[in-house]
Design an enzyme around this catalytic site. Structure first.
Site, PDB file in Angstrom:
ATOM      1  N   HIS A 107       1.640   4.762  -2.608  1.00 42.42           N
ATOM      2  CA  HIS A 107       1.707   6.212  -2.336  1.00 42.42           C
ATOM      3  C   HIS A 107       3.037   6.793  -2.816  1.00 42.42           C
ATOM      4  O   HIS A 107       3.070   7.872  -3.411  1.00 42.42           O
ATOM      5  CB  HIS A 107       1.589   6.473  -0.832  1.00 42.42           C
ATOM      6  CG  HIS A 107       0.196   6.346  -0.287  1.00 42.42           C
ATOM      7  ND1 HIS A 107      -0.923   6.767  -0.964  1.00 42.42           N
ATOM      8  CD2 HIS A 107      -0.250   5.867   0.906  1.00 42.42           C
ATOM      9  CE1 HIS A 107      -1.995   6.541  -0.216  1.00 42.42           C
ATOM     10  NE2 HIS A 107      -1.619   5.987   0.915  1.00 42.42           N
TER      11      HIS A 107
ATOM     12  N   HIS B 120      -5.663   7.183  -2.161  1.00 43.44           N
ATOM     13  CA  HIS B 120      -6.508   6.092  -1.677  1.00 43.44           C
ATOM     14  C   HIS B 120      -7.627   5.767  -2.655  1.00 43.44           C
ATOM     15  O   HIS B 120      -8.290   6.657  -3.172  1.00 43.44           O
ATOM     16  CB  HIS B 120      -7.097   6.446  -0.313  1.00 43.44           C
ATOM     17  CG  HIS B 120      -6.090   6.350   0.786  1.00 43.44           C
ATOM     18  ND1 HIS B 120      -6.122   7.133   1.911  1.00 43.44           N
ATOM     19  CD2 HIS B 120      -5.006   5.550   0.916  1.00 43.44           C
ATOM     20  CE1 HIS B 120      -5.102   6.816   2.690  1.00 43.44           C
ATOM     21  NE2 HIS B 120      -4.409   5.864   2.095  1.00 43.44           N
TER      22      HIS B 120
ATOM     23  N   HIS C 112       0.830  -1.207   0.000  1.00 43.73           N
ATOM     24  CA  HIS C 112       0.000   0.000   0.000  1.00 43.73           C
ATOM     25  C   HIS C 112       0.867   1.262   0.000  1.00 43.73           C
ATOM     26  O   HIS C 112       0.659   2.174  -0.802  1.00 43.73           O
ATOM     27  CB  HIS C 112      -0.915  -0.019   1.227  1.00 43.73           C
ATOM     28  CG  HIS C 112      -1.766   1.207   1.380  1.00 43.73           C
ATOM     29  ND1 HIS C 112      -3.080   1.265   0.952  1.00 43.73           N
ATOM     30  CD2 HIS C 112      -1.497   2.437   1.902  1.00 43.73           C
ATOM     31  CE1 HIS C 112      -3.570   2.469   1.210  1.00 43.73           C
ATOM     32  NE2 HIS C 112      -2.634   3.203   1.796  1.00 43.73           N
ATOM     33  N   GLU C 113       1.827   1.315   0.900  1.00 41.38           N
ATOM     34  CA  GLU C 113       2.622   2.536   1.042  1.00 41.38           C
ATOM     35  C   GLU C 113       3.501   2.784  -0.185  1.00 41.38           C
ATOM     36  O   GLU C 113       3.753   3.934  -0.556  1.00 41.38           O
ATOM     37  CB  GLU C 113       3.461   2.484   2.319  1.00 41.38           C
ATOM     38  CG  GLU C 113       2.641   2.379   3.613  1.00 41.38           C
ATOM     39  CD  GLU C 113       1.635   3.505   3.812  1.00 41.38           C
ATOM     40  OE1 GLU C 113       1.885   4.632   3.340  1.00 41.38           O
ATOM     41  OE2 GLU C 113       0.577   3.239   4.430  1.00 41.38           O
TER      42      GLU C 113
END
Lengths: 90, 193
Positions: free
Chosen positions: B132, B138, B128-129
């Site tokens: 980013h 998101h 997930h990170e």
């Protein structure tokens, strides 16, 4: 607590001030500012939309379940405040 | 999928190569450094398999493009961590490269070994990170890696089509990427679940 439809504590685990703090933390409500019922409901609608939840504008059980979950600290995409965010949204 | 305001991305010569390093002073007591490195190598590999970007580990934390560390509470970036659960990790948009994980979490790589009810899967958070770090915000798609919440003791380590389309629109497509490989990884996850 606002004297509105949200006067009932929706869950023994999450109070309205806690919900508001959560919405502030992730960009749905302005920081350090009292929010009225309308802006609270609008923030909930945006939260529910961004999290793919049923859109009720109320702190329902689906919404509270999400609020209680651990998550990434990066704020979510919030439409009215951050228009450029949406240039790439499908 | 969603981008950050202004659609920032890493802008380097093609083929894009990004280095990453771990802060040796800021690791987690729950995992061995070799486990952390192995998990991140796999997580970076997920993204590298769909876009023409390579991720190379370096020992030099100072000059690395992506700086990874586990931190407690207020750690100087204006985004203090909050202890067990709550906020698990955060990153900054391109081309900042800071990827911070909350040291207070019970980080896990194997739930058979880590029995804590508040254990958090490191690979799921890493995937997930990294999204980013690459420029994705998101997603509202619950199965997407970029969905913002993660239940304790749960895993979401594979990219969803939403993640893939989003990141490929920023960086293009890895010439070796096939839709079948993505579907195969999703099927294998479903079977494992």
């Amino acid at each position: 607590r606002n004297p509105s439809q949200f006067t009932t504590n929706p869950s023994p685990d999450v109070s309205i001030p806690e919900i508001k703090r959560h919405l502030q933390q992730y960009g749905y409500l302005p920081q350090n500012k009292e929010s009225d019922d309308v802006s609270f409901e609008q923030a909930l609608v945006r939260y529910q939309k961004n999290l793919g939840l049923p859109i009720t504008g109320k702190p329902d059980s689906d919404t509270l379940s999400q609020i209680l979950l651990p998550r990434c600290g990066f704020p979510d995409d919030v439409e009215p405040k951050t228009a450029p965010f949406h240039t790439g949204k499908k | 999928y969603v981008y950050f305001p202004g659609r920032p991305r890493w802008t380097r010569d093609v083929p894009l190569k990004l280095t990453y390093a771990f802060s040796q002073e800021n690791l987690t007591p729950y995992l061995a450094p070799t486990d952390i490195r192995r998990v991140f190598r796999r997580a970076f590999g997920k993204w590298a398999s769909v876009i023409p970007v390579s991720f190379i580990e370096t020992e030099d934390y100072v000059i690395a493009d992506i700086k990874i560390g586990f931190f407690n509470g207020d750690h100087g970036d204006g985004e203090p961590f909050d202890g067990v659960l709550g906020v698990l990790a955060h990153t900054f948009s391109p081309e900042n490269g800071r990827l911070h994980l909350d040291k207070a979490e019970t980080w896990a790589v194997d739930f058979d070994e880590e029995k804590s009810s508040v254990a958090v899967d490191l690979e799921s958070v890493a995937v997930h990170e990294i999204g980013h770090v690459l420029g994705l915000g998101h997603s509202s798609v619950k199965d997407a890696a970029m969905y913002p919440t993660l239940k304790p003791r749960s895993k979401k380590v594979n990219l969803n089509m939403d993640d893939v389309v989003g990141v490929q629109s920023l960086y293009g497509t890895n010439p070796n990427f096939t839709l079948n490989s993505l579907l195969a990884s999703e099927t294998s996850t479903n079977l494992a679940d």
